[in-house]
Design a protein around this motif. Sequence first.
Motif, PDB file in Angstrom:
ATOM      1  N   TYR A  73       0.833  -1.203   0.000  1.00  0.00           N
ATOM      2  CA  TYR A  73       0.000   0.000   0.000  1.00  0.00           C
ATOM      3  C   TYR A  73       0.874   1.263   0.000  1.00  0.00           C
ATOM      4  N   VAL A  74       1.919   1.273   0.832  1.00  0.00           N
ATOM      5  CA  VAL A  74       2.807   2.436   0.905  1.00  0.00           C
ATOM      6  C   VAL A  74       3.547   2.631  -0.411  1.00  0.00           C
ATOM      7  N   VAL A  75       4.043   1.540  -0.992  1.00  0.00           N
ATOM      8  CA  VAL A  75       4.766   1.634  -2.269  1.00  0.00           C
ATOM      9  C   VAL A  75       3.846   2.150  -3.368  1.00  0.00           C
ATOM     10  N   GLU A  76       2.643   1.591  -3.474  1.00  0.00           N
ATOM     11  CA  GLU A  76       1.710   2.027  -4.511  1.00  0.00           C
ATOM     12  C   GLU A  76       1.270   3.471  -4.287  1.00  0.00           C
ATOM     13  N   LYS A  77       1.085   3.849  -3.033  1.00  0.00           N
ATOM     14  CA  LYS A  77       0.699   5.218  -2.715  1.00  0.00           C
ATOM     15  C   LYS A  77       1.807   6.185  -3.113  1.00  0.00           C
ATOM     16  N   ALA A  78       3.052   5.779  -2.862  1.00  0.00           N
ATOM     17  CA  ALA A  78       4.185   6.635  -3.215  1.00  0.00           C
ATOM     18  C   ALA A  78       4.307   6.789  -4.729  1.00  0.00           C
ATOM     19  N   LEU A  79       4.174   5.673  -5.453  1.00  0.00           N
ATOM     20  CA  LEU A  79       4.272   5.751  -6.911  1.00  0.00           C
ATOM     21  C   LEU A  79       3.112   6.542  -7.506  1.00  0.00           C
ATOM     22  N   ALA A  80       1.979   6.572  -6.793  1.00  0.00           N
ATOM     23  CA  ALA A  80       0.836   7.349  -7.285  1.00  0.00           C
ATOM     24  C   ALA A  80       1.110   8.842  -7.270  1.00  0.00           C
ATOM     25  N   VAL A  92      12.720 -10.568 -15.172  1.00  0.00           N
ATOM     26  CA  VAL A  92      12.365  -9.550 -16.180  1.00  0.00           C
ATOM     27  C   VAL A  92      11.735  -8.349 -15.495  1.00  0.00           C
ATOM     28  N   PHE A  93      10.798  -8.604 -14.564  1.00  0.00           N
ATOM     29  CA  PHE A  93      10.174  -7.514 -13.812  1.00  0.00           C
ATOM     30  C   PHE A  93      11.221  -6.725 -13.031  1.00  0.00           C
ATOM     31  N   GLY A  94      12.139  -7.444 -12.370  1.00  0.00           N
ATOM     32  CA  GLY A  94      13.161  -6.768 -11.576  1.00  0.00           C
ATOM     33  C   GLY A  94      14.057  -5.887 -12.423  1.00  0.00           C
ATOM     34  N   ALA A  95      14.529  -6.423 -13.564  1.00  0.00           N
ATOM     35  CA  ALA A  95      15.384  -5.632 -14.455  1.00  0.00           C
ATOM     36  C   ALA A  95      14.638  -4.419 -14.993  1.00  0.00           C
ATOM     37  N   VAL A 107       0.532   3.313 -18.651  1.00  0.00           N
ATOM     38  CA  VAL A 107       1.978   3.484 -18.495  1.00  0.00           C
ATOM     39  C   VAL A 107       2.404   3.264 -17.046  1.00  0.00           C
ATOM     40  N   PHE A 108       1.696   3.869 -16.109  1.00  0.00           N
ATOM     41  CA  PHE A 108       2.078   3.758 -14.704  1.00  0.00           C
ATOM     42  C   PHE A 108       1.778   2.374 -14.130  1.00  0.00           C
ATOM     43  N   ALA A 109       0.752   1.708 -14.656  1.00  0.00           N
ATOM     44  CA  ALA A 109       0.470   0.349 -14.186  1.00  0.00           C
ATOM     45  C   ALA A 109       1.602  -0.596 -14.547  1.00  0.00           C
ATOM     46  N   VAL A 110       2.227  -0.373 -15.698  1.00  0.00           N
ATOM     47  CA  VAL A 110       3.353  -1.210 -16.122  1.00  0.00           C
ATOM     48  C   VAL A 110       4.511  -1.095 -15.135  1.00  0.00           C
ATOM     49  N   ASP A 111       4.665   0.064 -14.480  1.00  0.00           N
ATOM     50  CA  ASP A 111       5.711   0.245 -13.477  1.00  0.00           C
ATOM     51  C   ASP A 111       5.293  -0.287 -12.111  1.00  0.00           C
ATOM     52  N   SER A 112       4.083   0.072 -11.679  1.00  0.00           N
ATOM     53  CA  SER A 112       3.693  -0.187 -10.293  1.00  0.00           C
ATOM     54  C   SER A 112       3.327  -1.637 -10.016  1.00  0.00           C
ATOM     55  N   ILE A 113       2.767  -2.337 -10.988  1.00  0.00           N
ATOM     56  CA  ILE A 113       2.361  -3.720 -10.740  1.00  0.00           C
ATOM     57  C   ILE A 113       3.567  -4.646 -10.532  1.00  0.00           C
ATOM     58  N   PRO A 114       4.625  -4.577 -11.356  1.00  0.00           N
ATOM     59  CA  PRO A 114       5.820  -5.360 -10.999  1.00  0.00           C
ATOM     60  C   PRO A 114       6.381  -4.992  -9.636  1.00  0.00           C
ATOM     61  N   ALA A 115       6.246  -3.723  -9.241  1.00  0.00           N
ATOM     62  CA  ALA A 115       6.762  -3.296  -7.934  1.00  0.00           C
ATOM     63  C   ALA A 115       6.053  -4.011  -6.792  1.00  0.00           C
ATOM     64  N   PHE A 121       4.546  -6.915  -6.987  1.00  0.00           N
ATOM     65  CA  PHE A 121       4.877  -8.335  -7.021  1.00  0.00           C
ATOM     66  C   PHE A 121       6.247  -8.616  -6.401  1.00  0.00           C
ATOM     67  N   ALA A 122       7.079  -7.581  -6.271  1.00  0.00           N
ATOM     68  CA  ALA A 122       8.348  -7.747  -5.564  1.00  0.00           C
ATOM     69  C   ALA A 122       8.127  -7.825  -4.062  1.00  0.00           C
ATOM     70  N   ILE A 123       6.991  -7.313  -3.584  1.00  0.00           N
ATOM     71  CA  ILE A 123       6.662  -7.358  -2.160  1.00  0.00           C
ATOM     72  C   ILE A 123       5.995  -8.679  -1.810  1.00  0.00           C
ATOM     73  N   THR A 124       5.037  -9.092  -2.644  1.00  0.00           N
ATOM     74  CA  THR A 124       4.296 -10.332  -2.406  1.00  0.00           C
ATOM     75  C   THR A 124       3.744 -10.842  -3.728  1.00  0.00           C
ATOM     76  N   THR A 125       3.625 -12.161  -3.836  1.00  0.00           N
ATOM     77  CA  THR A 125       3.018 -12.760  -5.028  1.00  0.00           C
ATOM     78  C   THR A 125       1.609 -13.264  -4.741  1.00  0.00           C
ATOM     79  N   ASP A 126       1.089 -12.922  -3.572  1.00  0.00           N
ATOM     80  CA  ASP A 126      -0.277 -13.296  -3.209  1.00  0.00           C
ATOM     81  C   ASP A 126      -1.253 -12.404  -3.980  1.00  0.00           C
TER      82      ASP A 126
END
Length: 344
Positions: free
Chosen positions: A87-94, A150-153, A222-230, A232-237
């Motif tokens: 939530y914090v990461v997505e809020k920050a990227l928003a 790929v997401f990480g890179a 455009v922003f979803a392409v950045d934030s969604i991999p982010a 998934f780095a926190i959790t894959t649930d």
Amino acid sequence: MISTGTPLLWSLFAAFVIIALLIDFFAMNRQGAHKVSMREAAIWSIIWVATSFVFVGLLWWWLGGMGDDPTARAVANDKALEFITGYVVEKALAVDNIFVFLMLFTYFAVPAEYQKRVLMLGILAALVLRAILILIGAWMIAQFHWILYVFGAFLVFTGIKMWWAAGQEPDLDNNPALNWLRRRVRISPDYDGERFFTRIDGHKVATPLLMVILLIGIIDVVFAVDSIPAIFAITTDPFIVLTSNVFAILGLRAMYFLLASLHERFHLLPYGLALVLVLIGTKMLLIDLYHIPVQWSLLATALILGATMVLSLRIPPKPGVSTGSAYPFSAKSSQRNRKDEPPR
């Protein structure tokens, strides 16, 4: 892929989102077109943040956070921490979305009383888009573990690119998406209330408000392409990924009106967001070598964002350097330019 989301939890969450959107729409229609005050934006921001923490508290309780089973309690603690971090990461990227929205509203001289409806429709589009992309991302990770690299890179590359682009003034006049829309859509030179279409000399044409809506939809992609991999780095649930995303988006409109007048004070924030993306991308690249605990990711994100905000207040922006996203035209000059243009 293991998920905490049972059919009942998914149903309750979907019902909550629908009810929340209906309440928001009802309140918006009742108020009508009006300029959102700082006080109203602050109240709604507090409501959405509080609602998010009430949700994670209920989820923690549901998963056994207060029970006697140590295994269930550990799972509840982990999932709650994953939700808060995501939530914090997505809020920050928003925040970067907000800067771009402000740039669009300024460029097209969108009257303040119309911005609320535009953002609401943009949020609806973002919710649908995020849900689709998250389900696709979850399926890809379940089928192809290597996609995490790929997401990480991609996140590391995006973070480096964002760092170098910070402070540079984008050129909307030469923006490919805007020029593509202009070639295909006839646009009136003026607004017609909150309408998306109007008539000029008997011909139906789009208003600039429709252009703004379409561009916000493109920005969401455009922003979803950045934030969604982010996330998934926190959790894959999938349940935690989707719920943390949705709660971050639901409060986006209120956060826009709260931060729109403060963007110049936090001119270094894009650098902080770039570092967060690099950090999260590196975490994803190291996933099979070393698992960085979620609490460390949360702490690092909070420290980076806090430090850049404090430094922004202490270090004035350099003369001639754009603060955050750029605002190439003032509302007054942009409106004047459109009036001089013939309908397309």
